[in-house]
Design an enzyme around this catalytic site. Sequence first.
Site, PDB file in Angstrom:
ATOM      1  N   CYS A  19      52.611   3.879  59.076  1.00 29.57           N
ATOM      2  CA  CYS A  19      53.366   3.615  57.854  1.00 29.57           C
ATOM      3  C   CYS A  19      52.438   3.537  56.653  1.00 29.57           C
ATOM      4  O   CYS A  19      51.213   3.602  56.786  1.00 29.57           O
ATOM      5  CB  CYS A  19      54.192   2.341  57.978  1.00 29.57           C
ATOM      6  SG  CYS A  19      53.182   0.839  58.007  1.00 29.57           S
ATOM      7  N   ASP A 438      45.013  36.078  30.400  1.00 28.08           N
ATOM      8  CA  ASP A 438      43.967  36.993  29.986  1.00 28.08           C
ATOM      9  C   ASP A 438      44.576  38.399  30.050  1.00 28.08           C
ATOM     10  O   ASP A 438      45.500  38.631  30.839  1.00 28.08           O
ATOM     11  CB  ASP A 438      42.781  36.866  30.943  1.00 28.08           C
ATOM     12  CG  ASP A 438      41.776  37.982  30.762  1.00 28.08           C
ATOM     13  OD1 ASP A 438      41.311  38.170  29.621  1.00 28.08           O
ATOM     14  OD2 ASP A 438      41.468  38.663  31.755  1.00 28.08           O
ATOM     15  N   ASP A 634      40.964  36.347  35.508  1.00 29.65           N
ATOM     16  CA  ASP A 634      40.289  36.902  36.688  1.00 29.65           C
ATOM     17  C   ASP A 634      38.789  37.079  36.545  1.00 29.65           C
ATOM     18  O   ASP A 634      38.100  37.306  37.527  1.00 29.65           O
ATOM     19  CB  ASP A 634      40.901  38.264  37.029  1.00 29.65           C
ATOM     20  CG  ASP A 634      40.480  39.342  36.031  1.00 29.65           C
ATOM     21  OD1 ASP A 634      40.471  39.043  34.815  1.00 29.65           O
ATOM     22  OD2 ASP A 634      40.163  40.456  36.451  1.00 29.65           O
ATOM     23  N   ASP A 638      36.457  34.106  32.146  1.00 35.14           N
ATOM     24  CA  ASP A 638      37.666  33.274  32.150  1.00 35.14           C
ATOM     25  C   ASP A 638      37.414  31.895  32.754  1.00 35.14           C
ATOM     26  O   ASP A 638      38.273  31.015  32.645  1.00 35.14           O
ATOM     27  CB  ASP A 638      38.790  33.963  32.940  1.00 35.14           C
ATOM     28  CG  ASP A 638      39.330  35.179  32.227  1.00 35.14           C
ATOM     29  OD1 ASP A 638      39.535  35.110  31.007  1.00 35.14           O
ATOM     30  OD2 ASP A 638      39.529  36.220  32.892  1.00 35.14           O
TER      31      ASP A 638
END
Length: 749
Positions: A19, A438, A634, A638
């Site tokens: 629990c 981008d 990519d 970036d």
Amino acid sequence: MNEHVHTKPVSIDIEGMTCASCVARVEKSLLKVPGVTSASVNLATERATVSGGDDAALLAAIAKAGYKGSKTPEMHHHAHGGHQHHDEDAAILRRDTLIAGVLTLPLFVLEMLGHLYMPFHMWLMSVVSMDVLWTAYFIAASIVLFVPGWRFFKIGIPALIRGAPEMNSLVALGSGAAYLYSVVATFAPQLLPEGTRYIYYEAAAVIVTLILVGRWLEALAKGRTGEAIQRLVREQAKTARVQRDGKAVEVAIEQVVAGDIILVRPGEKIAVDGEIVDGASHIDESMISGEPLPVSKSVGADVIGGTLNTSGSFSFRATKVGGDTMLAQIIRMVEEAQGGKLPIQGVVDQITAWFVPAVIALAVATFAVWAIWGPDPAYTFGLVNAVAVLIIACPCAMGLATPTSIMVGTGRAAELGVLFRKSEALQQLRDVKVVAFDKTGTLTQGKPTLTDLILDDDFEHDEVLALVAAVEAKSEHPIGDAIVAAAEKAGLTLGAVTDFQAVSGHGVTARVDSRLVSIGSQRHLGHLDFSDFAEAIDRLADEGKTPVFAAIDDKLAAAIVVADTVKPSSKAVIAALHAMGLKTAMISGDNRRTAQAIARQLGIDEVRAEVLPADKVATLKGLRQLGPVAYVGDGINDAPALAEADIGIAVGTGTDAAIESADVVMLGGDLKGVLNALTVSRATMGNIWQNLFWAFGYNVLLIPVAAGALFPAFGILLNPMIGAGAMALSSVFVVGNAQRLRAVKGVTP
């Protein structure tokens, strides 16, 4: 300093947690270990992620908290440990549930039927004396509580003694109180006041049996919760056919090393990551990218371990093996996300840390109130209602509400080609208002393609393309590569080139099969008549395209446009994002006219053009005025923007730097992964809120009912057996509700 002190987060499997209170206790114990800077325990994965400390101290801290910890080698975690133990738990719980059920059923039927149907009670008393009957009840209940039900006492009572009660403590106290009261009534009735000599063997046995049923169902459901990871693990090949000493030898996957040449036949799985050196085929990469169609592969193409070779035979050189393969990294990323906690979980943890002690205190108060002010038999009412309070409380549902949804949601996302590298991204992505992209390599293909060949009426398409491509084959310019690729795709034969000359910044000239071919800018060919191309030049300018021109034998023959074309799915993805109520933006280093032309073509709301890589972070901060921003990119340039954005989404075909900076990774290059990530995020968060509403609402509403809150007005009391059933079903509901996320559909824009 201990040589085993961890410099990176480590995972430790923990057995025995049931629990949310267990989670809080283990975390608290781990955080006391010298050198530990953070500790996160996940009830659904039954694993702790710890930064700092050493193995011995961490395992000792877990043991001190009352649980068993163990470390499993990383790559074998799920294959040999992980969620496989849920299947083992389910088998043991099934056996114990059957034992408890066989003994409890006659006990329950005889006692309840005697209460409900007096002729049956009279017949039973004529057949067997009450003393004998109660003794038989005592034997059956004792076996139920202390054989299959011993797990509750073994864990719950020591936890209670340590002052750290948890779920098992509630069950042990509730069933144990009913059992002990019955034992006194059976063997020492003189100790009880007249009118209170009742037995509750059936209640004690039914409580244990129903909770065992719930635990069994929960273990089965938990096993399914980790199925996505299990499927990924099963995709790993077990052996590989490797060239050794001039022969093809089948070896275990663990024996493959980087540089090995591996042979693959049709229908076989690819063992590890590599590069094709001989042959060609079509490979099913759906388990990585989510794309259903096999991908054509030839010499020089990369292959991914775990994917399926569907047609031809080929050989490839192993480049990444073991834990470095893409599949291993995917499994690792999904595990890390599944083991994490959402921000909302912090609030849940604070509440559940006090939940069990509060329930025990409420049960004591319930007994006291009934014993002092309740109607006769007051002690009996007090006992029954106190037991009901202990049994109906369900901290396990509260503890499982968030992590089970995270496990199923991140697993389903991986099946759709989306990796949540951080579990927090599930919650944060749902709140995004702007998706910024981008341009190059993300919205576009990332490489120049021949898009337009506008001809003068005196020339033929294939004639011009063949001549221009022959000249450009001698050039090293990317535009030239695109023209040559177009000619090759059209199946054209290129002529012999002589007298090749390049004028830097302007163009090239050469002779092709004795014909003079000049290629360059309008300024380079300014002595020619451009009037027939004026309309085309204006149109291309509006589209943000800049043509180059080809002249053949000093006559203007064609305007040639080579551009980075948009990906086929980009426009549909932008439209789908708008349909989700999101704004879109594009950040590009291109000139403003080109960027705006592409934005118009795709329907993008905001354009930020002529942005240098170093300025992308500042541009993102400006977009935040519209709301939380997700950035999709990519390239290496970036990486800062992916890290700065509220959520960074990396295109999986991009650079390692971009992927490492992102919160979410799309395994393929298709932008529909953005839609799938958003869809899974929203579905998972909705599922979590449903679970939390149920878990907290269940406890808030039913604990007072169990205490007898409805008795003064309506005369309603809650039988502890009904409480046990409700408690068992509460946990099963939460885990079962999370399973619905497995049905989340991928988006087809």
